[in-house]
Design a protein around this motif. Structure first.
Motif, PDB file in Angstrom:
ATOM      1  N   PHE A 173      31.928  44.816  52.597  1.00  0.00           N
ATOM      2  CA  PHE A 173      32.397  43.873  53.617  1.00  0.00           C
ATOM      3  C   PHE A 173      33.183  44.526  54.751  1.00  0.00           C
ATOM      4  O   PHE A 173      33.052  44.117  55.890  1.00  0.00           O
ATOM      5  N   LYS A 174      34.049  45.489  54.455  1.00  0.00           N
ATOM      6  CA  LYS A 174      34.872  46.098  55.493  1.00  0.00           C
ATOM      7  C   LYS A 174      35.300  47.499  55.075  1.00  0.00           C
ATOM      8  O   LYS A 174      35.114  47.892  53.921  1.00  0.00           O
ATOM      9  N   PHE A 175      35.906  48.218  56.042  1.00  0.00           N
ATOM     10  CA  PHE A 175      36.489  49.526  55.762  1.00  0.00           C
ATOM     11  C   PHE A 175      37.967  49.340  55.430  1.00  0.00           C
ATOM     12  O   PHE A 175      38.532  48.261  55.630  1.00  0.00           O
ATOM     13  N   PRO A 176      38.645  50.370  54.924  1.00  0.00           N
ATOM     14  CA  PRO A 176      40.064  50.223  54.556  1.00  0.00           C
ATOM     15  C   PRO A 176      40.945  49.955  55.775  1.00  0.00           C
ATOM     16  O   PRO A 176      40.618  50.343  56.903  1.00  0.00           O
ATOM     17  N   PHE A 177      42.074  49.290  55.545  1.00  0.00           N
ATOM     18  CA  PHE A 177      43.107  49.238  56.567  1.00  0.00           C
ATOM     19  C   PHE A 177      43.559  50.679  56.823  1.00  0.00           C
ATOM     20  O   PHE A 177      43.781  51.447  55.896  1.00  0.00           O
ATOM     21  N   GLY A 178      43.687  51.030  58.101  1.00  0.00           N
ATOM     22  CA  GLY A 178      44.040  52.409  58.425  1.00  0.00           C
ATOM     23  C   GLY A 178      42.887  53.357  58.169  1.00  0.00           C
ATOM     24  O   GLY A 178      43.062  54.433  57.583  1.00  0.00           O
ATOM     25  N   THR A 179      41.680  52.979  58.608  1.00  0.00           N
ATOM     26  CA  THR A 179      40.503  53.835  58.430  1.00  0.00           C
ATOM     27  C   THR A 179      40.730  55.201  59.074  1.00  0.00           C
ATOM     28  O   THR A 179      41.252  55.295  60.188  1.00  0.00           O
ATOM     29  N   GLU A 180      40.331  56.252  58.376  1.00  0.00           N
ATOM     30  CA  GLU A 180      40.525  57.612  58.861  1.00  0.00           C
ATOM     31  C   GLU A 180      39.229  58.192  59.425  1.00  0.00           C
ATOM     32  O   GLU A 180      38.136  57.656  59.191  1.00  0.00           O
ATOM     33  N   GLN A 181      39.366  59.286  60.143  1.00  0.00           N
ATOM     34  CA  GLN A 181      38.208  59.972  60.715  1.00  0.00           C
ATOM     35  C   GLN A 181      37.624  60.907  59.662  1.00  0.00           C
ATOM     36  O   GLN A 181      37.746  62.137  59.720  1.00  0.00           O
ATOM     37  N   LYS A 182      36.956  60.322  58.692  1.00  0.00           N
ATOM     38  CA  LYS A 182      36.341  61.074  57.600  1.00  0.00           C
ATOM     39  C   LYS A 182      35.157  60.275  57.070  1.00  0.00           C
ATOM     40  O   LYS A 182      34.919  59.133  57.474  1.00  0.00           O
ATOM     41  N   ASP A 183      34.397  60.867  56.160  1.00  0.00           N
ATOM     42  CA  ASP A 183      33.243  60.194  55.568  1.00  0.00           C
ATOM     43  C   ASP A 183      33.695  59.225  54.475  1.00  0.00           C
ATOM     44  O   ASP A 183      34.691  59.461  53.786  1.00  0.00           O
ATOM     45  N   TYR A 184      32.930  58.131  54.314  1.00  0.00           N
ATOM     46  CA  TYR A 184      33.205  57.140  53.271  1.00  0.00           C
ATOM     47  C   TYR A 184      31.912  56.801  52.533  1.00  0.00           C
ATOM     48  O   TYR A 184      30.814  56.885  53.102  1.00  0.00           O
ATOM     49  N   LYS A 185      32.065  56.399  51.283  1.00  0.00           N
ATOM     50  CA  LYS A 185      30.941  55.867  50.513  1.00  0.00           C
ATOM     51  C   LYS A 185      30.856  54.361  50.768  1.00  0.00           C
ATOM     52  O   LYS A 185      31.833  53.641  50.566  1.00  0.00           O
ATOM     53  N   VAL A 186      29.693  53.890  51.223  1.00  0.00           N
ATOM     54  CA  VAL A 186      29.491  52.479  51.537  1.00  0.00           C
ATOM     55  C   VAL A 186      28.339  51.944  50.685  1.00  0.00           C
ATOM     56  O   VAL A 186      27.278  52.586  50.581  1.00  0.00           O
ATOM     57  N   TYR A 187      28.531  50.771  50.101  1.00  0.00           N
ATOM     58  CA  TYR A 187      27.496  50.192  49.238  1.00  0.00           C
ATOM     59  C   TYR A 187      26.293  49.782  50.083  1.00  0.00           C
ATOM     60  O   TYR A 187      26.424  49.140  51.129  1.00  0.00           O
ATOM     61  N   ASP A 188      25.096  50.156  49.620  1.00  0.00           N
ATOM     62  CA  ASP A 188      23.848  49.796  50.292  1.00  0.00           C
ATOM     63  C   ASP A 188      23.125  48.743  49.470  1.00  0.00           C
ATOM     64  O   ASP A 188      22.802  48.967  48.294  1.00  0.00           O
ATOM     65  N   ASP A 189      22.847  47.590  50.083  1.00  0.00           N
ATOM     66  CA  ASP A 189      22.231  46.471  49.372  1.00  0.00           C
ATOM     67  C   ASP A 189      20.859  46.819  48.799  1.00  0.00           C
ATOM     68  O   ASP A 189      20.511  46.388  47.696  1.00  0.00           O
TER      69      ASP A 189
END
Length: 357
Positions: A172-188
């Motif tokens: 649904f969203k990224f973390p509060f205080g998103t950083e300039q780095k890679d994230y794992k995001v769920y793919d439907d």
């Protein structure tokens, strides 16, 4: 008077410094959480050079490939307050996501999906149950709805089954205080967490965002029986494998973690046997429409200032102000009061002899 004024300034300074410490360490973590109550809709629009449509002409389902179709995808997110995790003081929320894609030409429903996930209200991370010793989310609170290929009776909708499934990665969203780095995001589509690479900053409708790109490699999704005519076979039905690849791009406002803009490029094809022949059943791009982007920008404007005050500007100004007050108070209290001038000597009065007689 000076001492009393100095003590007052010292107390105010200490209070301000304490506030500078408590705002980011105590108040901000309490308030930087998505609300439990959620009921929102986002709309994606775009085109597909090819898309599979299954319609019913009265004699049964008919599959055909449509070309250059204009599509609309409607995603509805709603909180499920029946879930045991949905308590006011909890750090987890349970939301249900339902997505439906239609052909603008005639309203034909091309695909539909539904899933529910228990996730962290601060980070957006989907929860992965780790046994009875870590029961933050009930296993049944995260599931994917699967639709059977055929209905039990002609003319009826195929039955749905909710299959318990953890959905790791950001949801649904990224973390509060998103950083300039890679994230794992769920793919439907793949049902897995896939890395979204940070690629830089871009301005969207006046909002500075971080851009993330998620590349999903060629992945086998399913094996199923399909009409032979769909894949160029003379047989009535054949076994085929469904493969998918795609690129999802997300523009995220870093303070709130809100996805201001989103674009999905997808390619799906059916492959039969080892011959290498394939039939494209979807190739297109969908993105947030203008209204949805404006809604996301409004959410950012409504929350960004408050979050920045709690996490950065508030502590900064309170710390500076408190430090100045303490220094002034110390100076006032340390200064000695000026010594009073000595009293003038008293003159002795002579009493005449015999004056009291």
């Amino acid at each position: 008077m000076r001492r009393a004024f100095g003590l007052i300034l010292l107390a105010l300074g200490v209070f301000a410094v304490a506030g500078a410490v408590l705002l980011p360490t105590y108040v901000y973590p309490k308030l930087a959480k998505v609300p439990l109550d959620q009921d929102s809709t986002s709309v994606l629009e775009g085109t597909a050079s090819k898309v599979l449509a299954v319609t019913d002409d009265g004699s049964g389902p008919v599959s055909n490939i449509r070309e250059n179709a204009k599509l609309t995808a409607v995603a509805h997110v709603q909180a499920n307050f029946a879930a045991p995790e949905m308590q006011e003081d909890t750090d987890y929320a349970v939301w249900l996501l339902a997505v439906q894609v239609t052909d603008d030409a005639d309203g034909t429903v091309l695909s539909a999906s539904k899933r529910q996930v228990c996730f962290d209200r601060r980070t957006g991370e989907g929860y992965e149950p780790r046994g009875t010793t870590d029961p933050k989310c009930d296993a049944g609170s995260s599931y994917v709805t699967e639709l059977k290929d055929k209905a039990d009776k002609d003319g009826q909708k195929p039955p749905e089954t909710n299959v318990e499934k953890a959905q790791p990665g950001l949801n649904f969203k990224f973390p509060f205080g998103t950083e300039q780095k890679d994230y794992k995001v769920y793919d439907d589509n793949t049902g897995a967490a896939v890395t979204a690479r940070y690629t830089g900053t871009e301005t969207v409708n006046g909002i500075e965002t971080y851009k993330f790109v998620q590349d999903i490699p060629d992945t086998k999704l399913d094996s199923k029986k399909v009409p032979g005519s769909l894949v160029g076979s003379d047989q009535s039905t054949v076994d085929a494998d469904l493969y998918y690849r795609g690129v999802n791009t997300m523009w995220v406002e870093p303070v709130t973690g809100i996805q201001v803009k989103q674009q999905q490029q997808q390619h799906q094809e059916l492959r039969v046997g080892t011959s290498g022949s394939s039939t494209v059943v979807f190739d297109g791009t969908l993105a947030y429409n203008g209204k949805t982007i404006s809604q996301m920008v409004d959410q950012v404007n409504a929350n960004k200032g408050r979050l920045e005050f709690l996490s950065s500007t508030g502590p900064l100004w309170l710390g500076i102000g408190g430090g100045v007050l303490i220094i002034v108070a110390i100076v006032l209290l340390a200064r000695r009061r000026p010594a009073e001038p000595p009293a003038p000597p008293q003159r002795r009065h002579r009493v005449p002899v015999g004056a009291d007689r």
